[in-house]
Motif scaffolding. Sequence first.
Motif, short mmCIF file in Angstrom:
data_model
loop_
_atom_site.label_atom_id
_atom_site.label_comp_id
_atom_site.label_asym_id
_atom_site.label_seq_id
_atom_site.Cartn_x
_atom_site.Cartn_y
_atom_site.Cartn_z
N UNK A 406 34.30 38.13 41.12
CA UNK A 406 35.13 39.02 41.94
C UNK A 406 35.61 40.24 41.17
N UNK A 407 35.96 40.03 39.91
CA UNK A 407 36.40 41.19 39.12
C UNK A 407 35.24 42.15 38.86
N UNK A 408 34.03 41.60 38.74
CA UNK A 408 32.85 42.46 38.58
C UNK A 408 32.58 43.22 39.88
N UNK A 409 32.75 42.56 41.01
CA UNK A 409 32.65 43.25 42.29
C UNK A 409 33.63 44.41 42.37
N UNK A 410 34.86 44.15 41.96
CA UNK A 410 35.86 45.21 41.96
C UNK A 410 35.48 46.35 41.05
N UNK A 411 34.93 46.03 39.87
CA UNK A 411 34.50 47.05 38.91
C UNK A 411 33.40 47.93 39.51
N UNK A 441 47.12 37.73 39.22
CA UNK A 441 47.02 39.14 38.81
C UNK A 441 45.68 39.74 39.22
N UNK A 442 44.59 38.98 39.05
CA UNK A 442 43.27 39.49 39.44
C UNK A 442 43.21 39.76 40.94
N UNK A 443 43.70 38.80 41.73
CA UNK A 443 43.67 38.98 43.18
C UNK A 443 44.58 40.13 43.60
#
Length: 758
Positions: A406-411, A441-443
């Motif tokens: 998910x963090x890679x998707x956001x990136x 925090x990520x969400x």
Amino acid sequence: MDVDIWAWVGETQQQLSEAGNVGLAMALGDLPAQAYEGRYPQLDVMAPAIAQQAESLELPWLEFYARYWHLIGRIGDRAQGAVAIDDAQQLLAFAQREDVRECPAVPAAVEALAVVWANTDGPGYATDRLETLGAYLESTTPEKPAFAGLVTQYVAALIDAGKPGEAVTYAESAVERLRTAGREASWELGAESARALLAAGRAEDALTALQAAAGFQADDPVAKEHRDGVRRALILATLGRIAEAVDALPDLDVVGEHPRVWVEWSRAVNKLAGSAQITNTWQLGRVLRQWMDYFGMMGGYRSRVELALVAGELAIGRQGVWQARLLADLAESGSAELREPGDLSERISALRATADATAEPEAPGPVEERVGLFDAADGFNADPEKWVGWLAPLSGQDIEATRRHTTTLGFLGYPATGADIYWKLLVDSGDIAGADSDDVAYLTTLLIEARQDERLEQMAALLPHAAQHLTLARLHSARERWQETVDAAEHAIHAGAGIEARRLLSGAAQQLEANGRAAEVLLEVLDELTDEDVWRMIVMATSAEDWETVRKGAAKIGMPIKSKEGPIEEEMGLIRVILPAPDGGQRQVLSIRTGPATARLALPQPRGMEYNAGDLVVFDPQLLEPVPDDPQEQQNFVPPFAAVRILRPGGYTSYFFDGAAPSEEDWAEFTEVMAERGWPMWVYSDENYTVTHPTSSEPLPGVFGWVAVPPDVSPSEVDALLDDATERWVHPLAWLDLAREIDVEVERHERIVKEYGL
């Protein structure tokens, strides 16, 4: 703009200068350059200020001028769409007022409205553009300056209306009419004619037309080179002349600041992506995704959809199947905002079909090992697009995989997609209250980036008290709601939240000018602070003149302070302080550093500035330029820092002097006299500045500048000293403004100004 407008500009500049409004006068003639050169922060400050000044002076033509250039700065290179429609319509309504309609530049408002409609949805507004432009073109002859611009937009509207053949004929007729009238077509008209030919399937003729336009003057000369390169590359790529197209195509770092060419550049890249010279990478996909978001915010609805389709095709070329599908979804949702979707439905369906038929890249290992393989991958060479696809089978089930996926998707520009996956795992499962703080925090970050504020507030309500208010503080801070940030962060700290809550509280308090509280909240946990935190605390404590806290911060980072109490006033060397200029730009002022975050300005500034020599300034101690590696360069390096605020004005007053330069001996004596008095003096002229000899009319080296005096020095004392210090000079110096202020020898100074052409 007609020459009459420029005459108005010159006259008004003089009026503003004589009224003491030097800053606005300086900025007035600079507005077009600010719009064309991309100096938008300056333009966004100065154009409204000039418009307001023009309104107060009852100069409606000038008000139109300022509002027009501000709008052009938004809808030209920045390509703003729906967000600027109301302003364009209001400008046209203003132009139709009784006291404005005779202004020769009024048709420019019609052209601006056509541009903003085109930026929003070119085909959707094609009929409106043709009707509005046509009405004005009926009464506009080729001799008038507005003709070429209106015609260019009419040709563009015909192309968007699906009538490229008619657009070609109209453009050729307009060029001939201009030639008959003794005027040359603009580059923009020639380039639009080439676009019409390309749309008509006549690529060879399009290239010929664009080459013919190369010698034409451009309305926007700054943008001509990269716009010409983009269009030339697209035409050459269409002709299959790949090597030439690649050579013509401007690099990404050139076009990255010019939204107006993004769609056309992307189309050219798409045609060239199969060549060895153009690399179709995930970095390109990420940039295109950012451009889509830009157009989404600016109301460039058609451009957003077109970019999504191009980016989807490029993603297929990289085997980015998951991304192509998301881009098809984005194009579909975006097409609902268009007035005339045309064949978009078929193009979107074709993209989806191609994605379904494309094989995904082979995974590097079995599903159960992919988290470990992700962590072991080379951070510089790994392809995040591929990893999104490889981690997808685990995401939403395994927490470690979900974090990375998910963090890679956001990136990569898909925070909403990542947030949906995280939400199902953490919130829909009912486990959010017990979730790890990193996951919360990520969400939170994904929801903020996706601008899903209501959803974030819904999640926060399910969290324990400290985490709840910390999450809300993050949201408020991201949206620049400073008082709400303070309130939420205070609750979070009292509930036991850590250093992040204090940083949020401190930053928000600083925005609210509560610098004492901003520093205090960090001082309470001084031992936990990083050096960056400490420097921020020092700046805020300095602004609050809390010298005890400044000393504690300096001790923490190992910076010696000689004095033990009271204000810190030490000589710590020369620095450059960067301050705002009246035209919205910046000025570098040589200053003496007096403390960890304070400096005293050393150079006199022109009248009308908000600061002057002697002022004590708070600055941000983060260097704006790196220290040179060369030891020789280091010796001459004066470090630059950004000013934060004026802490205490020195009360100095500046006086302008101008005239023929004296001998080196006389000048040395003059500067010595000023230094003995402690009056800062600075020459603003350079070696190219000359004045006119009153009898021979030969050019003489000139000198002009400002001298600043402290508040206990009267204007009469300044006049007397200048008179005494320059009385033996071969050529007299003039200080007309000072003479007028004290009404002493005004006629003599006026005569000097006139005789020497000052």
